[in-house]
Design a protein around this motif. Structure first.
Motif, PDB file in Angstrom:
ATOM      1  N   SER A 301       7.970  30.013 -12.092  1.00 46.37           N
ATOM      2  CA  SER A 301       6.734  29.347 -11.685  1.00 46.37           C
ATOM      3  C   SER A 301       6.588  28.028 -12.417  1.00 46.37           C
ATOM      4  O   SER A 301       7.422  27.674 -13.268  1.00 46.37           O
ATOM      5  N   VAL A 302       5.543  27.349 -12.146  1.00 44.63           N
ATOM      6  CA  VAL A 302       5.296  26.050 -12.778  1.00 44.63           C
ATOM      7  C   VAL A 302       4.891  26.272 -14.224  1.00 44.63           C
ATOM      8  O   VAL A 302       4.063  27.138 -14.526  1.00 44.63           O
ATOM      9  N   MET A 303       5.496  25.504 -15.129  1.00 46.65           N
ATOM     10  CA  MET A 303       5.175  25.616 -16.533  1.00 46.65           C
ATOM     11  C   MET A 303       3.824  24.997 -16.819  1.00 46.65           C
ATOM     12  O   MET A 303       3.359  24.121 -16.104  1.00 46.65           O
ATOM     13  N   SER A 304       3.214  25.508 -17.958  1.00 46.66           N
ATOM     14  CA  SER A 304       1.922  24.980 -18.361  1.00 46.66           C
ATOM     15  C   SER A 304       2.080  23.585 -18.911  1.00 46.66           C
ATOM     16  O   SER A 304       3.197  23.111 -19.162  1.00 46.66           O
ATOM     17  N   ASP A 305       0.980  22.897 -19.074  1.00 50.73           N
ATOM     18  CA  ASP A 305       1.005  21.528 -19.599  1.00 50.73           C
ATOM     19  C   ASP A 305       1.610  21.461 -20.979  1.00 50.73           C
ATOM     20  O   ASP A 305       2.217  20.457 -21.365  1.00 50.73           O
ATOM     21  N   ALA A 306       1.407  22.551 -21.797  1.00 53.30           N
ATOM     22  CA  ALA A 306       1.957  22.543 -23.158  1.00 53.30           C
ATOM     23  C   ALA A 306       3.468  22.564 -23.152  1.00 53.30           C
ATOM     24  O   ALA A 306       4.107  22.052 -24.068  1.00 53.30           O
ATOM     25  N   GLN A 314       7.491  14.908 -14.527  1.00 49.38           N
ATOM     26  CA  GLN A 314       7.785  13.964 -13.450  1.00 49.38           C
ATOM     27  C   GLN A 314       8.461  14.666 -12.285  1.00 49.38           C
ATOM     28  O   GLN A 314       8.148  14.398 -11.115  1.00 49.38           O
ATOM     29  N   TYR A 315       9.392  15.583 -12.590  1.00 43.74           N
ATOM     30  CA  TYR A 315      10.073  16.319 -11.525  1.00 43.74           C
ATOM     31  C   TYR A 315       9.074  17.155 -10.733  1.00 43.74           C
ATOM     32  O   TYR A 315       9.160  17.236  -9.489  1.00 43.74           O
ATOM     33  N   GLU A 316       8.170  17.768 -11.408  1.00 42.28           N
ATOM     34  CA  GLU A 316       7.198  18.610 -10.712  1.00 42.28           C
ATOM     35  C   GLU A 316       6.282  17.764  -9.825  1.00 42.28           C
ATOM     36  O   GLU A 316       5.942  18.169  -8.700  1.00 42.28           O
ATOM     37  N   ASP A 318       7.163  14.840  -8.406  1.00 49.31           N
ATOM     38  CA  ASP A 318       7.983  14.402  -7.271  1.00 49.31           C
ATOM     39  C   ASP A 318       8.161  15.521  -6.270  1.00 49.31           C
ATOM     40  O   ASP A 318       8.135  15.300  -5.037  1.00 49.31           O
ATOM     41  N   LEU A 319       8.333  16.713  -6.770  1.00 46.37           N
ATOM     42  CA  LEU A 319       8.537  17.856  -5.872  1.00 46.37           C
ATOM     43  C   LEU A 319       7.294  18.101  -5.022  1.00 46.37           C
ATOM     44  O   LEU A 319       7.390  18.372  -3.809  1.00 46.37           O
ATOM     45  N   GLN A 320       6.164  18.000  -5.605  1.00 47.59           N
ATOM     46  CA  GLN A 320       4.932  18.206  -4.845  1.00 47.59           C
ATOM     47  C   GLN A 320       4.765  17.096  -3.783  1.00 47.59           C
ATOM     48  O   GLN A 320       4.318  17.364  -2.662  1.00 47.59           O
ATOM     49  N   LYS A 321       5.123  15.851  -4.121  1.00 48.61           N
ATOM     50  CA  LYS A 321       5.001  14.746  -3.167  1.00 48.61           C
ATOM     51  C   LYS A 321       5.957  14.941  -1.995  1.00 48.61           C
ATOM     52  O   LYS A 321       5.583  14.723  -0.821  1.00 48.61           O
ATOM     53  N   LEU A 322       7.195  15.358  -2.293  1.00 50.12           N
ATOM     54  CA  LEU A 322       8.178  15.557  -1.227  1.00 50.12           C
ATOM     55  C   LEU A 322       7.722  16.686  -0.320  1.00 50.12           C
ATOM     56  O   LEU A 322       7.923  16.631   0.908  1.00 50.12           O
ATOM     57  N   ARG A 323       7.126  17.718  -0.877  1.00 51.14           N
ATOM     58  CA  ARG A 323       6.673  18.837  -0.053  1.00 51.14           C
ATOM     59  C   ARG A 323       5.505  18.413   0.846  1.00 51.14           C
ATOM     60  O   ARG A 323       5.387  18.876   1.983  1.00 51.14           O
ATOM     61  N   ARG A 324       4.676  17.471   0.390  1.00 48.24           N
ATOM     62  CA  ARG A 324       3.614  16.973   1.260  1.00 48.24           C
ATOM     63  C   ARG A 324       4.193  16.120   2.400  1.00 48.24           C
ATOM     64  O   ARG A 324       3.752  16.202   3.550  1.00 48.24           O
ATOM     65  N   ASP A 325       5.234  15.316   2.049  1.00 46.10           N
ATOM     66  CA  ASP A 325       5.872  14.501   3.093  1.00 46.10           C
ATOM     67  C   ASP A 325       6.543  15.375   4.129  1.00 46.10           C
ATOM     68  O   ASP A 325       6.482  15.094   5.362  1.00 46.10           O
ATOM     69  N   LEU A 326       7.181  16.428   3.687  1.00 42.51           N
ATOM     70  CA  LEU A 326       7.854  17.338   4.633  1.00 42.51           C
ATOM     71  C   LEU A 326       6.852  17.991   5.558  1.00 42.51           C
ATOM     72  O   LEU A 326       7.086  18.136   6.774  1.00 42.51           O
ATOM     73  N   ALA A 327       5.709  18.308   5.028  1.00 42.33           N
ATOM     74  CA  ALA A 327       4.693  18.943   5.858  1.00 42.33           C
ATOM     75  C   ALA A 327       4.184  17.976   6.927  1.00 42.33           C
ATOM     76  O   ALA A 327       3.926  18.367   8.082  1.00 42.33           O
ATOM     77  N   GLN A 328       4.050  16.700   6.590  1.00 41.34           N
ATOM     78  CA  GLN A 328       3.577  15.725   7.567  1.00 41.34           C
ATOM     79  C   GLN A 328       4.633  15.475   8.650  1.00 41.34           C
ATOM     80  O   GLN A 328       4.323  15.348   9.844  1.00 41.34           O
ATOM     81  N   GLU A 351      14.366  20.328  -7.001  1.00 37.75           N
ATOM     82  CA  GLU A 351      14.239  21.698  -7.547  1.00 37.75           C
ATOM     83  C   GLU A 351      15.379  22.009  -8.486  1.00 37.75           C
ATOM     84  O   GLU A 351      15.185  22.680  -9.510  1.00 37.75           O
ATOM     85  N   LYS A 352      16.576  21.540  -8.174  1.00 38.90           N
ATOM     86  CA  LYS A 352      17.705  21.791  -9.071  1.00 38.90           C
ATOM     87  C   LYS A 352      17.485  21.082 -10.400  1.00 38.90           C
ATOM     88  O   LYS A 352      17.769  21.625 -11.481  1.00 38.90           O
ATOM     89  N   SER A 353      16.946  19.881 -10.337  1.00 44.99           N
ATOM     90  CA  SER A 353      16.684  19.144 -11.581  1.00 44.99           C
ATOM     91  C   SER A 353      15.612  19.861 -12.422  1.00 44.99           C
ATOM     92  O   SER A 353      15.697  19.929 -13.651  1.00 44.99           O
ATOM     93  N   ILE A 354      14.616  20.373 -11.681  1.00 41.34           N
ATOM     94  CA  ILE A 354      13.559  21.110 -12.423  1.00 41.34           C
ATOM     95  C   ILE A 354      14.130  22.341 -13.104  1.00 41.34           C
ATOM     96  O   ILE A 354      13.791  22.664 -14.255  1.00 41.34           O
ATOM     97  N   GLU A 355      15.034  23.043 -12.421  1.00 44.80           N
ATOM     98  CA  GLU A 355      15.616  24.259 -13.022  1.00 44.80           C
ATOM     99  C   GLU A 355      16.455  23.912 -14.219  1.00 44.80           C
ATOM    100  O   GLU A 355      16.427  24.603 -15.252  1.00 44.80           O
ATOM    101  N   ASP A 356      17.176  22.834 -14.159  1.00 41.25           N
ATOM    102  CA  ASP A 356      17.996  22.446 -15.309  1.00 41.25           C
ATOM    103  C   ASP A 356      17.103  22.055 -16.485  1.00 41.25           C
ATOM    104  O   ASP A 356      17.372  22.415 -17.640  1.00 41.25           O
ATOM    105  N   GLU A 357      16.052  21.302 -16.136  1.00 46.12           N
ATOM    106  CA  GLU A 357      15.157  20.889 -17.211  1.00 46.12           C
ATOM    107  C   GLU A 357      14.443  22.106 -17.839  1.00 46.12           C
ATOM    108  O   GLU A 357      14.206  22.152 -19.040  1.00 46.12           O
TER     109      GLU A 357
END
Length: 761
Positions: A301-306, A314-316, A318-328, A351-357
């Motif tokens: 899941s999404v990590m907390s702010d801490a 930044q990855y998270e 970007d991922l949310q922005k891309l998912r909004r674009d895909l929906a449109q 998503e792969k970058s987020i998993e690595d990070e």
């Protein structure tokens, strides 16, 4: 005479067959209240004293004259008086506080006063007084000053142990001095006696002066001794204090105790620092462990702010922005459109970058958690080592504190001792004595001794008491003691029964008189052939009863009814009655023993019969008249083992059974027994205590009174005789029981009966 009239009336009543009627005076008679033991004893004392009043008066006058004569020959003695006040116990509190002797448990006002009295009576003070008084200037000889009495004293003094002149003077002072105290005050009265009044006053004043001087010297010496003792103790305490301080320093040095701050050692300070660091490390390790475990738990899941810091955030975004674009785009284009495909590819890459990070962040948190755990472990090990060091030093520190407390206590004691030394010196100079004279002795004008009035009063008391004792001793000799003293006009003495002790002295091998089976065996002494003295005494008494002058008037009356009684209890009437019955049965006469003592029945025990039924049961029957006339004899009385001897026990009795004897059925029952027996003997309660014996005496042919030797006076017997005469009851005679034979007569009987026993054998 009254005896003849009652005999004739009894004969006429037997001939007519009518029951003898009890006179009206008996039917209305009520027993007088029994006097208490104190009243009887007082009467027995007062009567002899009144009779011997002139003897007592003569001895009292003689005592007065002797007291006056003694006063006339005694040397006059004068007594001087002085008084002292002791202020020691309450006003010397300051001195007692610094004096260790005053702290004793028995240091109370009473003990203090008694100690001062002992000092006044001591030999040391008597010696000082004797030295101050010296020898009397005009000293009369004992014979010249005292006459006959002094001469006797001088003769008695010759037998005493010899004393030195100094010892004699000390003894004279102690005898002349008298000390009196009062527990309610601190005043002591001194009395000094001497034949010379001037010397008596001087002696009393010298005693007070010497006692004050002795007290002053003792107090001064006590203060000096106390000061010396305190100085010695202070010096010892000072040496002890210095030694204790050296030992404390040596112990701290050898134990390595280095104190920092307020008595804290270096190890304790180091312990506090390590403990603070360990606390911080434990908190840091817990925080990092929590972040690591949170990161591991949020792997999908999404990590907390801490946790999501740097590129991860930044990855998270970007991922949310891309998912909004895909929906449109999906609303406008088909899934196969290149734009949609391109956005999906960008989302997958993001998503792969987020998993690595995420993996990098988790690995970093793990490394930080491991480092914090290692630091905590190292600090915990250091804390444990430091704790052991501190515990060892704490034990040493406790021992150090103990030694330090000892040093401080010694220091305080030393300071207190120095203060006491100063106070003792001040107290020694404050007060010289605590005794002051209230009244000085003056020369007495009237001699104190002899006291003529007192001597005559003592003589009067001794003479009166001696006269009373003499009268009472002579009154004791008025008791009936030997045969012939219990005889009255027209009243013979029927017999004499010797005491069991006298009979035993004549027959020491007699098992009967040894009381091996109890006292009741005396009741059957007539049956024992090895007691001839008792046997013959009872047979002689029976002969007097059957053939005496009082019995000849009743020869033609058929069976005889005789009442056996006594004045009071424990005179042996039941024992005498049983033995008389056995002696009569041996003469082949039919004899009946009736236990009319319904208060303390004993006949059945002496003849070995049961007491299940008897006289009380017969008198309770409503048909006794018809039953007594027709019933067989064995249903009325019981045969004993001795031939011709029958007995009628008392039966079951209670508190109201004695009233049955007053009924007319008793006369009916006795009428039947007259026809069956030659002799009927009735046991009754003591005559002076209960009226039962007098009631039965009205129904009988006469009364036999048993008198125990050395218990009754002739006056008492005369009173009992007058009582029977007033009731018109014939008294056949008396039997003296328990006669104490003198030694000569006992030896005479002993020799005779030993020969009698040998011939019989």
């Amino acid at each position: 005479m009254a005896y003849d009239r009652i005999g004739k009336s009894v004969e006429l009543e037997r001939v007519s067959g009518k029951a003898p009627q009890v006179p009206a005076v008996i039917t209305t008679y009520s027993a007088p209240p029994q006097p208490s033991d104190d009243a009887v004893g007082l009467n027995q004392v007062l009567v002899p004293l009144w009779r011997g009043k002139w003897k007592i008066a003569a001895l009292a006058i003689a005592g007065i004259l002797i007291g006056a004569a003694v006063s006339a020959v005694m040397t006059p003695t004068y007594r001087a008086h002085a008084s002292l006040q002791l202020e020691g116990y309450n006003n010397d509190q300051f001195l007692r506080e610094i004096t260790p002797i005053s702290a004793l448990p028995n240091s109370t006002p009473d003990n203090y006063l008694q100690n001062q009295v002992k000092l006044l009576e001591s030999e040391s003070l008597a010696k000082r007084v004797a030295d101050a008084l010296g020898e009397p200037s005009t000293k009369k000889t004992e014979v010249e000053s005292g006459g006959l009495l002094a001469s006797l004293q001088s003769r008695l003094a010759a037998w005493r142990p010899s004393l030195t002149p100094e010892q004699r003077r000390i003894r004279d002072v102690q005898k002349a001095l008298t000390v009196r105290t009062s527990l309610q005050s601190q005043v002591i009265d001194l009395f000094y006696e001497d034949p010379d009044p001037v010397r008596a006053a001087k002696g009393a004043n010298v005693v007070t002066t010497e006692f004050i001087d002795l007290n002053r010297e003792a107090r001064w010496q006590m203060a000096q001794d106390t000061t010396e003792w305190l100085n010695k103790q202070a010096a010892e305490l000072k040496a002890t204090l210095e030694n204790s301080n050296r030992q404390l320093e040596d112990f701290a040095r050898s134990a390595g105790l280095v104190f920092a701050g307020k008595q804290d050692t270096l190890a304790e300070d180091r312990m506090k620092q390590v403990q603070d660091a360990l606390t911080k490390a434990q908190a840091d390790r817990a925080a990092k462990q929590a972040r690591y475990e949170a990161a591991v738990a949020n792997s999908g899941s999404v990590m907390s702010d801490a946790l999501a810091t740097g590129p991860m955030r930044q990855y998270e975004d970007d991922l949310q922005k891309l998912r909004r674009d895909l929906a449109q785009l999906e609303t406008t284009y088909t899934p196969t459109n290149y734009r949609i495909q391109r956005v999906k590819a960008q989302i997958a890459e993001t998503e792969k970058s987020i998993e690595d990070e995420r993996k990098k962040i988790v690995e970093r948190l793990k490394t930080e958690y491991a480092a914090a755990s290692g630091l905590e472990r190292l600090l915990a090990e250091d804390h444990g080592r430091q704790l052991k060091t501190v515990e060892q030093q704490m034990d040493l520190e406790r021992r150090y504190d103990v030694k330090k407390s000892e040093v401080e206590a010694t220091q305080r004691l030393y300071e207190s001792m120095l203060q006491r030394v100063k106070e003792a010196g001040a107290a020694a100079a404050m007060r010289a004595t605590n005794i002051r004279t209230i009244d000085a002795a003056s020369v007495p004008s009237v001699p104190y001794s002899p006291n003529s009035a007192l001597n005559m009063a003592v003589g009067f008391a001794i003479g009166t008491l001696g006269g009373a004792v003499l009268v009472l001793l002579r009154a004791g000799s008025d008791k009936v003691q030997k045969p012939g003293e219990s005889i009255f006009p027209e009243v013979p003495e029927l017999g004499v029964i010797p005491s069991a002790g006298a009979a035993q002295s004549l027959h020491p091998a007699n098992p009967l008189l040894g009381f091996r089976r109890g006292r009741t065996e005396l009741g059957i002494a007539t049956r024992h052939r090895n007691a001839p003295l008792l046997n013959e005494s009872f047979r002689a008494a029976l002969t007097s009863i059957l053939y005496g002058a009082g019995s000849r008037k009743l020869k033609n009356a058929g069976g005889r009814i005789l009442v056996v009684t006594s004045m009071e209890a424990m005179e042996g009437k039941t024992t005498v009655l049983t033995n008389l019955g056995m002696a009569a049965a041996e003469r082949r006469q039919r004899v009946l023993l009736i236990d009319g003592d319904l208060r303390r029945p004993r006949v059945h025990k002496l003849v070995n019969l049961t007491n299940a039924s008897g006289l009380a049961d017969l008198l309770k029957r409503d048909d006794l008249a018809s039953f007594a006339a027709s019933a067989p004899l064995d249903s009325l009385a019981q045969p004993t083992r001795l031939s011709n001897l029958w007995a009628l026990p008392s039966g079951e009795v209670n508190d109201n059974s004695h009233g049955l004897l007053y009924s007319s059925d008793m006369a009916t029952l006795l009428r039947r027994f007259r026809k069956e027996f030659d002799l009927i003997l009735i046991d009754t309660p003591p005559m002076m205590l209960y009226a039962d014996g007098r009631v039965l005496g009205q129904m009988s042919d006469g009364v036999v009174m048993v008198v125990r030797a050395n218990t009754r006076s002739r006056e008492e017997l005369q009173a009992a005789y007058q009582q029977l005469m007033q009731d018109q009851i014939p008294l056949l005679g008396t039997i003296l029981n328990d006669w104490k034979m003198d030694s000569n007569l006992a030896r005479t009987y002993g020799r005779y009966y030993r020969r009698y026993g040998q011939h019989s054998a």
